[in-house]
Design a protein around this motif. Structure first.
Motif, PDB file in Angstrom:
ATOM      1  N   LYS A 368      49.532  34.014  33.111  1.00 21.65           N
ATOM      2  CA  LYS A 368      48.334  34.792  33.439  1.00 21.65           C
ATOM      3  C   LYS A 368      48.611  35.777  34.574  1.00 21.65           C
ATOM      4  CE  LYS A 368      44.880  31.276  32.172  1.00 21.65           C
ATOM      5  NZ  LYS A 368      43.807  30.400  32.697  1.00 21.65           N
ATOM      6  N   GLU A 369      49.299  35.303  35.600  1.00 24.98           N
ATOM      7  CA  GLU A 369      49.567  36.174  36.745  1.00 24.98           C
ATOM      8  C   GLU A 369      50.491  37.328  36.352  1.00 24.98           C
ATOM      9  OE1 GLU A 369      49.371  36.911  41.127  1.00 24.98           O
ATOM     10  OE2 GLU A 369      48.115  36.516  39.380  1.00 24.98           O
ATOM     11  N   ARG A 372      48.361  39.792  34.592  1.00 28.13           N
ATOM     12  CA  ARG A 372      47.471  40.502  35.535  1.00 28.13           C
ATOM     13  C   ARG A 372      48.204  41.665  36.193  1.00 28.13           C
ATOM     14  NH1 ARG A 372      46.377  40.876  40.940  1.00 28.13           N
ATOM     15  NH2 ARG A 372      48.089  39.477  41.502  1.00 28.13           N
ATOM     16  N   TRP A 416      40.396  40.781  43.398  1.00 28.78           N
ATOM     17  CA  TRP A 416      41.552  39.907  43.573  1.00 28.78           C
ATOM     18  C   TRP A 416      42.036  39.927  45.017  1.00 28.78           C
ATOM     19  CZ3 TRP A 416      42.549  37.175  39.246  1.00 28.78           C
ATOM     20  CH2 TRP A 416      42.105  37.704  38.031  1.00 28.78           C
ATOM     21  N   PHE A 422      52.396  38.518  43.689  1.00 32.90           N
ATOM     22  CA  PHE A 422      52.554  37.598  42.564  1.00 32.90           C
ATOM     23  C   PHE A 422      52.255  36.190  43.082  1.00 32.90           C
ATOM     24  CE2 PHE A 422      55.121  34.875  39.719  1.00 32.90           C
ATOM     25  CZ  PHE A 422      54.653  35.311  38.496  1.00 32.90           C
ATOM     26  N   ARG A 423      51.055  35.709  42.774  1.00 33.42           N
ATOM     27  CA  ARG A 423      50.608  34.407  43.291  1.00 33.42           C
ATOM     28  C   ARG A 423      49.892  33.629  42.183  1.00 33.42           C
ATOM     29  NH1 ARG A 423      46.270  32.536  46.168  1.00 33.42           N
ATOM     30  NH2 ARG A 423      45.279  34.559  46.458  1.00 33.42           N
ATOM     31  N   PRO A 424      50.647  32.949  41.318  1.00 33.43           N
ATOM     32  CA  PRO A 424      50.042  32.227  40.190  1.00 33.43           C
ATOM     33  C   PRO A 424      49.031  31.171  40.601  1.00 33.43           C
ATOM     34  CG  PRO A 424      52.423  32.404  39.911  1.00 33.43           C
ATOM     35  CD  PRO A 424      52.118  32.856  41.303  1.00 33.43           C
ATOM     36  N   ARG A 426      46.546  31.342  42.253  1.00 33.20           N
ATOM     37  CA  ARG A 426      45.160  31.825  42.240  1.00 33.20           C
ATOM     38  C   ARG A 426      44.431  31.351  40.982  1.00 33.20           C
ATOM     39  NH1 ARG A 426      45.113  36.887  43.776  1.00 33.20           N
ATOM     40  NH2 ARG A 426      47.344  37.370  43.836  1.00 33.20           N
ATOM     41  N   PHE A 427      45.189  31.180  39.880  1.00 34.55           N
ATOM     42  CA  PHE A 427      44.569  30.757  38.631  1.00 34.55           C
ATOM     43  C   PHE A 427      44.363  29.246  38.547  1.00 34.55           C
ATOM     44  CE2 PHE A 427      46.117  34.967  37.319  1.00 34.55           C
ATOM     45  CZ  PHE A 427      44.968  35.447  36.700  1.00 34.55           C
TER      46      PHE A 427
END
Length: 513
Positions: A368-369, A372, A416, A422-424, A426-427
């Motif tokens: 997902k990241e 994004r 955001w 790049f910070r996966p 967050r999801f």
């Protein structure tokens, strides 16, 4: 003789001058007419003839230039003139929600560029370029009920597993040496589509025909990604000054000829014994009512559908997976965290399978990241207003090109936190844990939304985590040429999809048992 040649030269110069003056006059008149349109969204003042083209800059990729202009002129919706082409850019989740919720049908038209205008007239077959209507709905229904239905995808899981196994084998053979990661993913994706369509490896070492099809498909994607002056100045389209349309159509014809051979071969030896029903079977077995729908698909229609499957399914998969690997190697802590999750869930003597994906939340968050920050199509495929409509109080005239800058929406700091990082994780947080890419979260629409949303999401949601997770489960990875993570070039380049400007080179190290 010399005098005659001079006269001919003068006549030629007069003709060229006439064409140029006529073009300037026509474009100038169009420019004046455009300025009379009321309530267009705000935007930079266009120059005569060329519009805003020279204000976009030639160094930055277009989605980034558009995003920077939007910050100044219209953070939600903005007008740009690309030569004579009126373009409205959607740059926020608010404007995207208004577009897809309230004007989805009106804006479901397709802006078709010159290189996409083939030699097949109104032939049925293209779901990408077809205008919204009965023909397009038939193709869309075929995709959702036959090609990408979950039950059919379940039945073809062994095909995906085999293609991933072939990817692993090719990497094992290169273990300890630097490989082009994007190319490895591309070959896997190409063979996957080949198996789904034809039940065969098109890039088998012994398949010369498959290699030729691969070459022509790649050239089509190359030409499709080139900016074409004929799109911005329609009076030049008959000249095709860059040769883009001519070259692209030539490669399409060659690819169609090869695909036609596969179709003929199947029709002569049609049998489902010892194999799963593939997409070509679906197309050959189709029967319509002959009134509102064709009774059968012509060979040309089948060719178009087949070819679009390859062009839409290979480059997008490749770009996403290459960016995912690049971001992981660029962020060693994230790389180690994901690899630890995969290896804890799947033991070293097991193979990562699709059934494991639900137990790998961080792997899904990394996908997902990646989407994004690096959506495969930063503007989606261009929409067109079939009728005039209003978005956030602004008029969108009929025939206007509409670009949805999903790259900008995915990096909007209003939505955001630490938008460019790049910070996966967050999801996995409470406010984002249920965010997905199925078109209803308008701050995250890498595959679009509404009627023209990508129909292959169910396939992508299986292939992307399976391929990425397998490579982290089977191998350890280090950057090639002694490069450090902080030294990586993470810049972008535009083709038909958003790719790394510098291809990712990395060294796979086989994990000891």
């Amino acid at each position: 003789m010399i005098k005659k040649e001079k006269q001919q030269g003068m006549e030629y110069l007069k003709l060229v001058g006439f064409v140029l003056l006529s073009s300037l006059a026509w474009l100038g008149w169009g420019y004046l007419q455009r300025r009379r349109v009321d309530k267009l969204p705000p935007g930079p003042t266009p120059w005569p003839v060329v519009g805003n083209i020279f204000q976009l800059g030639f160094v930055k990729v277009p989605h980034k230039s558009f995003a920077e202009l939007a910050l100044v002129h219209g953070p939600n919706v903005m007008t740009l003139w690309l030569g004579s082409m009126c373009t409205v850019v959607i740059s926020s989740s608010e404007a995207a929600r208004e577009m897809f919720k309230n004007h989805d049908v009106v804006l479901a038209g397709r802006k078709v560029y010159e290189c996409m205008k083939g030699d097949f007239g109104d032939e049925l077959g293209s779901m990408i370029t077809a205008q919204y209507g009965a023909k397009w709905r038939l193709l869309r229904r075929l995709s959702t009920t036959e090609f990408f239905l979950n039950s059919r995808l379940d039945a073809t899981s062994s095909i995906r597993t085999r293609c991933i196994d072939q990817l692993v084998q090719s990497i094992e053979e290169a273990s300890g040496t630097s490989i082009d990661v994007g190319r490895a993913f591309f070959l896997m994706a190409f063979n996957l589509i080949g198996n789904l369509m034809f039940s065969k490896d098109l890039l088998d070492p012994n398949s010369k025909i498959g290699a030729e099809f691969f070459y022509h498909a790649g050239k089509v994607m190359e030409y499709a990604g080139k900016p074409n002056v004929s799109d911005f100045m329609p009076l030049l389209k008959w000249l095709d000054p860059q040769g883009i349309r001519k070259n692209m159509q030539n490669h399409i014809r060659q690819a169609f000829h090869i695909a036609g051979g596969f179709i003929t071969e199947r029709m002569e030896t049609s049998s489902l014994h010892k194999r799963t029903k593939d997409y070509l079977d679906v197309l050959l077995e189709y029967r319509g009512d002959g009134v509102h729908e064709p009774s059968v698909f012509s060979s040309t229609t089948i060719n178009i559908i087949v070819f679009e499957m390859f062009t839409a399914g290979t480059d997008t998969t490749t770009s996403t997976l290459e960016w995912a690997m690049a971001e992981l190697l660029h962020n060693p802590h994230t790389y180690k965290k994901l690899q630890s999750e995969v290896r804890n869930v799947v033991s070293c003597d097991e193979k990562l399978e699709e059934k494991h994906i639900e137990n790998l939340p961080y792997l899904k968050a990394v996908i997902k990241e990646t989407l994004r920050l690096h959506p495969p199509l930063p503007f989606l495929v261009p929409h067109k207003a079939m009728e005039s409509c209003m978005i956030l109080g602004y008029n969108i005239p009929k025939e206007t090109q509409v670009l949805v800058n999903v790259w900008a929406i995915g990096r909007d700091p209003r939505t955001w936190e630490d938008a460019s990082e790049f910070r996966p994780d967050r999801f996995l947080e409470n406010d984002k844990i249920h965010v997905d890419y199925k078109g209803q979260n308008f701050d995250f629409i890498p595959f679009g939304s509404g009627r023209r949303m990508c129909p292959a999401i169910p396939l992508a949601s299986r292939v992307l985590p399976l391929a990425l997770g397998t490579l982290l489960h089977k191998f350890d990875w280090v950057l090639g040429d002694g490069l450090k993570a902080t030294e990586m070039d993470m810049s972008e380049r535009m083709g038909i999809t958003l790719r790394k400007a510098v291809p990712l080179k990395a060294i796979p190290i086989t994990k000891p048992l």
